[in-house]
Scaffold this active site. Structure first.
Site, PDB file in Angstrom:
ATOM      1  N   GLN A   4       0.847  -1.191   0.000  1.00  0.00           N
ATOM      2  CA  GLN A   4       0.000   0.000   0.000  1.00  0.00           C
ATOM      3  C   GLN A   4       0.884   1.243   0.000  1.00  0.00           C
ATOM      4  O   GLN A   4       1.878   1.311   0.731  1.00  0.00           O
ATOM      5  CB  GLN A   4      -0.891  -0.010   1.231  1.00  0.00           C
ATOM      6  CG  GLN A   4      -2.035   0.985   1.184  1.00  0.00           C
ATOM      7  CD  GLN A   4      -2.920   0.886   2.423  1.00  0.00           C
ATOM      8  OE1 GLN A   4      -2.471   1.163   3.517  1.00  0.00           O
ATOM      9  NE2 GLN A   4      -4.163   0.491   2.237  1.00  0.00           N
ATOM     10  N   TYR A  56      -6.606  10.062   4.401  1.00  0.00           N
ATOM     11  CA  TYR A  56      -5.302  10.508   3.912  1.00  0.00           C
ATOM     12  C   TYR A  56      -5.463  11.327   2.630  1.00  0.00           C
ATOM     13  O   TYR A  56      -6.568  11.601   2.198  1.00  0.00           O
ATOM     14  CB  TYR A  56      -4.384   9.302   3.731  1.00  0.00           C
ATOM     15  CG  TYR A  56      -4.009   8.650   5.044  1.00  0.00           C
ATOM     16  CD1 TYR A  56      -3.474   9.395   6.095  1.00  0.00           C
ATOM     17  CD2 TYR A  56      -4.213   7.288   5.261  1.00  0.00           C
ATOM     18  CE1 TYR A  56      -3.137   8.813   7.306  1.00  0.00           C
ATOM     19  CE2 TYR A  56      -3.883   6.695   6.475  1.00  0.00           C
ATOM     20  CZ  TYR A  56      -3.349   7.460   7.488  1.00  0.00           C
ATOM     21  OH  TYR A  56      -3.020   6.880   8.693  1.00  0.00           O
ATOM     22  N   ARG A  90      -8.031   1.721  -2.476  1.00  0.00           N
ATOM     23  CA  ARG A  90      -8.810   1.550  -1.250  1.00  0.00           C
ATOM     24  C   ARG A  90      -9.574   2.824  -0.922  1.00  0.00           C
ATOM     25  O   ARG A  90      -9.014   3.925  -1.030  1.00  0.00           O
ATOM     26  CB  ARG A  90      -7.908   1.175  -0.072  1.00  0.00           C
ATOM     27  CG  ARG A  90      -8.698   0.595   1.111  1.00  0.00           C
ATOM     28  CD  ARG A  90      -7.806   0.183   2.261  1.00  0.00           C
ATOM     29  NE  ARG A  90      -8.455  -0.849   3.082  1.00  0.00           N
ATOM     30  CZ  ARG A  90      -8.183  -1.088   4.347  1.00  0.00           C
ATOM     31  NH1 ARG A  90      -7.262  -0.378   4.982  1.00  0.00           N
ATOM     32  NH2 ARG A  90      -8.819  -2.031   5.003  1.00  0.00           N
ATOM     33  N   GLY A 111      -7.689  -8.304   9.279  1.00  0.00           N
ATOM     34  CA  GLY A 111      -6.641  -7.507   9.901  1.00  0.00           C
ATOM     35  C   GLY A 111      -6.295  -8.038  11.275  1.00  0.00           C
ATOM     36  O   GLY A 111      -5.307  -8.735  11.470  1.00  0.00           O
ATOM     37  N   ARG A 112      -7.148  -7.731  12.253  1.00  0.00           N
ATOM     38  CA  ARG A 112      -6.865  -8.117  13.642  1.00  0.00           C
ATOM     39  C   ARG A 112      -6.695  -9.623  13.800  1.00  0.00           C
ATOM     40  O   ARG A 112      -5.841 -10.091  14.566  1.00  0.00           O
ATOM     41  CB  ARG A 112      -7.987  -7.620  14.562  1.00  0.00           C
ATOM     42  CG  ARG A 112      -8.121  -6.104  14.608  1.00  0.00           C
ATOM     43  CD  ARG A 112      -9.115  -5.676  15.668  1.00  0.00           C
ATOM     44  NE  ARG A 112     -10.464  -6.145  15.445  1.00  0.00           N
ATOM     45  CZ  ARG A 112     -11.414  -5.473  14.805  1.00  0.00           C
ATOM     46  NH1 ARG A 112     -11.135  -4.292  14.287  1.00  0.00           N
ATOM     47  NH2 ARG A 112     -12.636  -5.948  14.678  1.00  0.00           N
TER      48      ARG A 112
END
Length: 393
Positions: free
Chosen positions: A101, A174, A223, A315-316
């Site tokens: 990414q 972002y 994304r 993810g987690r």
């Protein structure tokens, strides 16, 4: 059991992943001060590669002004390539595909992280959160052009480092998102009159690098975060128009960033259709969709595919259970780790910097075994089985 997420998937450009499970971008905050790769990062990703079809590596900044936090990867200069090559090799163990990414943090930075420089954005508007966010400086037209070129150069470096693709990080507030948002983009020039034009330019520049430098099929993903809660801010209807643009663009997939894959609109409480399903409908088969958010069990992963995702990202759960895919593949689901002991983190190759924030801001969602709420939750889940066992004895 034959899960649909264990089936291979081939993207339109020819890249094939061996299954439809991906590791979502997971920030370790473990790079050196200058963004160079560390052994901790190599160990973290190497320990999780092998079973997954795809790993999407944590974000790397494309230019010095784009750094958003300490311990962040850099892909801003050619001297970064050697370390990134080690990272790509670690991610690609046993046939896992590796995507990196890339981003620019924009106003989600500060002058301390930027070593005295003021953060920059589309306009001179500070973020509402956190409350101590610094007001950025509005980028000049020449600086915008420089950042666009930097995304292309970063894509070239990712190719040379051996990655199988890059993901443009247009989510999590972002810079790419800042240009699309009416909250952060108040410009009156071409970069504000059409708030998609910056993203379009970055996509085109990245694709140009792929065309010029890639000697193999190379993925270009994007994304998004589908909504903002600020006013003015991005609403779901805006994002569906943006997704429509992505559907007609050269990107190879769309990745939706959400805390829960089943989430519905934050701003329109009367809309009960999951956002993922709405985006799938908008794409109308033009691009594959990656869904993420609160995926822990195989049933969760199947549920995300049922919502419309072509690939499911975790993810987690990949932090807690690096061998999730391998265990599911061999029918060993009973051994899947859904809780995390603080004493296990070193053995799971979780870097010390990452351990700090997991035990901090992310403590409530990591299911730590010393968290009273986690203990109570799993006691409640075990109670029916305990009753069954007593009845059978």
């Amino acid at each position: 059991m034959a899960y649909q997420f264990m089936q291979p998937y081939t993207f339109a450009n020819g890249v094939t992943v061996k299954n439809r499970m991906a590791m979502a971008p997971t920030t370790t905050m473990s790079s050196f001060y200058d963004g160079q790769v560390t052994d901790d990062e190599i160990a973290f990703y190497g320990h999780r590669a092998g079973g997954l079809g795809l790993i999407i590596g944590e974000v790397a900044n494309v230019i010095a002004s784009g750094k958003g936090f300490e311990g962040e990867l850099s892909i801003a200069q050619d001297s970064d390539i050697a370390g990134l090559s080690r990272l790509a090799n670690a991610m690609k163990r046993n046939g896992t595909k590796a995507v990196l990414q890339i981003f620019h943090a924009g106003r989600k930075s500060n002058n301390q992280i930027l070593r005295g420089a003021q953060p920059v954005s589309a306009s001179a508007v500070a973020a509402a959160y956190p409350e101590d966010s610094q007001e950025p400086r509005a980028l000049t037209a020449a600086e915008i052009d420089e950042i666009i070129v930097a995304f292309g150069a970063a894509t070239r470096r990712a190719i040379q480092a051996g990655f199988d693709g890059v993901e443009l990080h247009g989510a999590n507030t972002y810079l790419l998102q800042q240009f699309f948002s009416p909250n952060s983009n108040r410009r009156t020039d071409k970069w504000g009159q059409d708030r998609m034009v910056f993203a379009k330019a970055v996509i085109a520049q990245a694709q140009q690098a792929v065309t010029q430098y890639a000697d193999r099929p190379f993925l270009l993903g994007y994304r998004i975060s589908p909504e903002e809660i600020e006013t003015p801010g991005i609403r779901l209807a805006d994002s569906l128009r943006f997704v429509d643009m992505l559907g007609d663009s050269v990107v190879d997939y769309v990745h939706v960033s959400m805390g829960s894959a089943h989430r519905t609109s934050l701003n329109d409480k009367s809309d009960h259709t999951p956002i993922l399903t709405q985006i799938k409908t908008q794409l109308a088969g033009r691009k594959p969709l990656i869904g993420v958010g609160s995926v822990e069990t195989p049933a969760d992963a199947e549920g995300v595919m049922d919502l419309g995702a072509d690939i499911v990202a975790m993810g987690r759960e990949m932090i807690r259970e690096p061998q999730w895919v391998e265990k599911v593949a061999r029918g060993d689901e009973a051994s899947l780790r859904f809780k995390l002991s603080p004493d296990e983190m070193d053995g799971l190759r979780i870097p010390r910097a990452m351990q700090g924030y997991l035990k901090g801001a992310f403590y409530p969602v990591m299911h730590f075994t010393d968290d009273p709420e986690t203990v109570q939750t799993y006691q409640n889940q075990a109670a029916p089985m305990e009753g069954f066992e007593k009845k059978m004895s």
